[in-house]
Design an enzyme around this catalytic site. Sequence first.
Site, mmCIF file in Angstrom:
data_model
loop_
_atom_site.group_PDB
_atom_site.id
_atom_site.type_symbol
_atom_site.label_atom_id
_atom_site.label_comp_id
_atom_site.label_asym_id
_atom_site.label_seq_id
_atom_site.Cartn_x
_atom_site.Cartn_y
_atom_site.Cartn_z
ATOM 1 N N GLU A 79 0.790 -1.171 0.116
ATOM 2 C CA GLU A 79 -0.113 0.047 0.032
ATOM 3 C C GLU A 79 0.802 1.253 -0.036
ATOM 4 O OE1 GLU A 79 -2.574 -0.501 3.316
ATOM 5 O OE2 GLU A 79 -4.086 -1.681 2.257
ATOM 6 N N GLU A 110 6.996 -21.759 8.234
ATOM 7 C CA GLU A 110 7.500 -20.587 9.424
ATOM 8 C C GLU A 110 8.411 -21.320 10.262
ATOM 9 O OE1 GLU A 110 4.748 -20.936 13.416
ATOM 10 O OE2 GLU A 110 3.690 -20.099 11.653
#
Length: 272
Positions: A79, A110
């Site tokens: 963004e 992860e």
Amino acid sequence: MKIVTEKDSHYNNLDQMSVNEILTNINKEDQTVADAVKKAIPQLEKLVTVTAERMKNGGRLFYIGAGTSGRLGVVDASECPPTYGVPFDWVVGIIAGGDGAIRKAVEFAEDDAEQAWKDLLEYNINDKDVLVGIAASGTTPYVVGGLQTANAHGVVTGCIVCNEGGPIAAAAQYPVEIVTGPEFVTGSTRMKAGTAQKLALNMLSTSVMIRLGRVVGNKMVDMQLSNNKLIDRGTNMVMQATGLDEQTAANLLEKYGSVRQAIDHAPVTQRK
């Protein structure tokens, strides 16, 4: 360490609650998040300050995380270019398991403590840059390994976690610990913890962009004019800043393709 985000919910028999009870209780828990973030402002201030300093000197901001935390980092990074008109490589979000993990979880991604640094090397991360690890638990191996290796290579490191005293905070030079407590659904850290991380990321990137001069007054003068709504917003911004009529402001915006440039090139003689 005690992982409070994994503790049992304060609520029981969720499956027997009415819809109104579920919504009311989720909202009740959500109201505690802003206060938790407020307590972390002194830590956030230090991270914002060093990040802005590094970026003023040619550095970049990187986010790493897994699952929800990784997705939030990717969203915040993605963004920044349309909002502030910065290059796409100024703020980079990396998620464990690669971009495919944004939509579909990648099993055990992860847990690889070495992969984050490998992922970062694809962007030629260096000692001018800042790396922020994001993890609700504060223990994710992918993030721990990335921060530790970054430290060894002279990269400034920070983190946004939702538990105190974990290995990620220990590895970060500028830790931000936002303790949100147990989730409404036990262990579902996409809820309060995710909300806290989103708030902190908003604060971090917005503050940095303001410090980098990407906001004038309270306006996003470098935003990308990528749709009609934003063109209309940009035209209004030019009108407010210059006093020009709508058509003149729109013409300037079309000519220069930037609110900042349109304002800078506004002819004084045509202003109201």
